[in-house]
Design an enzyme around this catalytic site. Sequence first.
Site, mmCIF file in Angstrom:
data_model
loop_
_atom_site.group_PDB
_atom_site.id
_atom_site.type_symbol
_atom_site.label_atom_id
_atom_site.label_comp_id
_atom_site.label_asym_id
_atom_site.label_seq_id
_atom_site.Cartn_x
_atom_site.Cartn_y
_atom_site.Cartn_z
ATOM 1 C CE LYS A 255 -2.734 -2.250 3.385
ATOM 2 N NZ LYS A 255 -3.756 -2.255 4.411
ATOM 3 C CG ASP B 186 -8.031 -5.392 8.442
ATOM 4 O OD1 ASP B 186 -7.694 -6.564 8.214
ATOM 5 O OD2 ASP B 186 -8.220 -4.556 7.543
#
Length: 462
Positions: A165, A200
């Site tokens: 990312k 997450d």
Amino acid sequence: SSLTISPAPILTKLQRDCATPLPVLRHVADAMAADMRAGLEVDAGSDLKMILSYVDALPTGNEKGLFYALDLGGTNFRVLRVQLGGKDERVIATEFEQVSIPPELMSGTSEELFDFIATGLTQFAQKETGKFHLPQGRTRELGFTFSFPVKQTSIDSGILMNWTKGFSVSGTAGKDVVACLNEAMKRQGLNMRVSALVNDTVGTLAGARYWDDDVMVAVILGTGTNACYVECVNAIPKLHKPNSTTGGKTIVNTEWGAFSNGLPLTEFDQEMDAQSKNPGEQIFEKTISGMYLGEIVRRVLVRMAEDARLFGDSVPEKLLMPFSLRTPDICAMQQDSSKDFEVVGSILYNVAGVNSNLSTRKTIIDVCDTIAKRGGRLAGAGIVGILQKMEEDSQGIVFGKRTVVAMDGGLYEHYPQYRMYLQDAVTELLGDEISKNIIIEHSKDGSGIGAALLAATNSMYE
Ligand code: ADP
């Protein structure tokens, strides 16, 4: 020339290539279940990594005290504190802050990045007043949500495999990210330690389970996608644990974005994949997640512009730029209920700089719907695959009683058609009776509080 060429054949072919009739869904669900099994056998045994989370106790509602969470997964990090009051009082108070990470730190050194985060945490901890209370002499405990590829080694340690990312911080890969953070907090003189390192999806499962004992699966559908679920320790051969008679459970992070078996793909998918940073990887993610749906639609529209003059004589230059059409755009176009599809018209004008007539706008909505429908239905088939695997190992425990799948992520949250297609596929696959027991529901921002709850569950004081 004034010759009109219809985009209809391109649309028809797209719809045929993207079709997800029941047999296709069933194949995907079965293959997902089989790949999960293979990934549980041995490391690298399947497309699915089936990563052990080391989370083997989920929140019960009895947790008490002050806990912190830190979420690092993109261009921002979020810090949160929660005062837990146990079964009756539950969440007494919660506060959070978001800090954006300066771009230069995303390619700086490991110390610089973690010092920046620890400084933010220290400032946040200094504002701990009112309802938040740390007993005398105690160290603050933190749940750390770190959404990068980590080889977890225990509940409170994990090695960063590589940054993703847009991060390229030097000196972190191959290191324990918990140690990096603990050391930075020490350098800042902050009395806080990491009690739980969580993915997450695992945070989402923990956060949802706090309110509902029937939550067994969590799925993120945002920029990317992933899923985790509650597994029996006995069903994980690669764990090499002697059969436990206590029926131990643990959470497995599937990393299902890497799934690739039997997906209905088009030439547009193949071209997008070939030109991506990770060709051949994350094929399920590229078919169902928010980062890619708009881009697939864009590629179809470019083809229609080139071969069927969708926008007249020339291909709009702005539309040629990869990722210029985003998933929120195609979602907004699908919500347009005006007679002349004015919203579609203005989005096309803003994104591609073109004027469009009514028939062009209708065609474009059909393209958006085709791609969203395929994505939603395949996501639904993936969920059924996970449930099926759980059911096969524990007859009746999943399908025979209320079972909740906690959903989070911007795509699921904001795209009503996608959500509907997902639910339709689940109902088609399971049938009316069983699907009454399977509750697929949005669990908003459960992941932050989930990490704090896992810090509580794994507290050194308990
Ligand atoms: P993350 O980037 O961590 O996954 P989110 O869960 O908030 O963060 O998801 C953001 C993604 O959700 C965006 O990249 C986009 O693909 C998708 N998204 C956001 N808003 C919308 C929307 N209105 N309609 C459809 N998709 C959306």
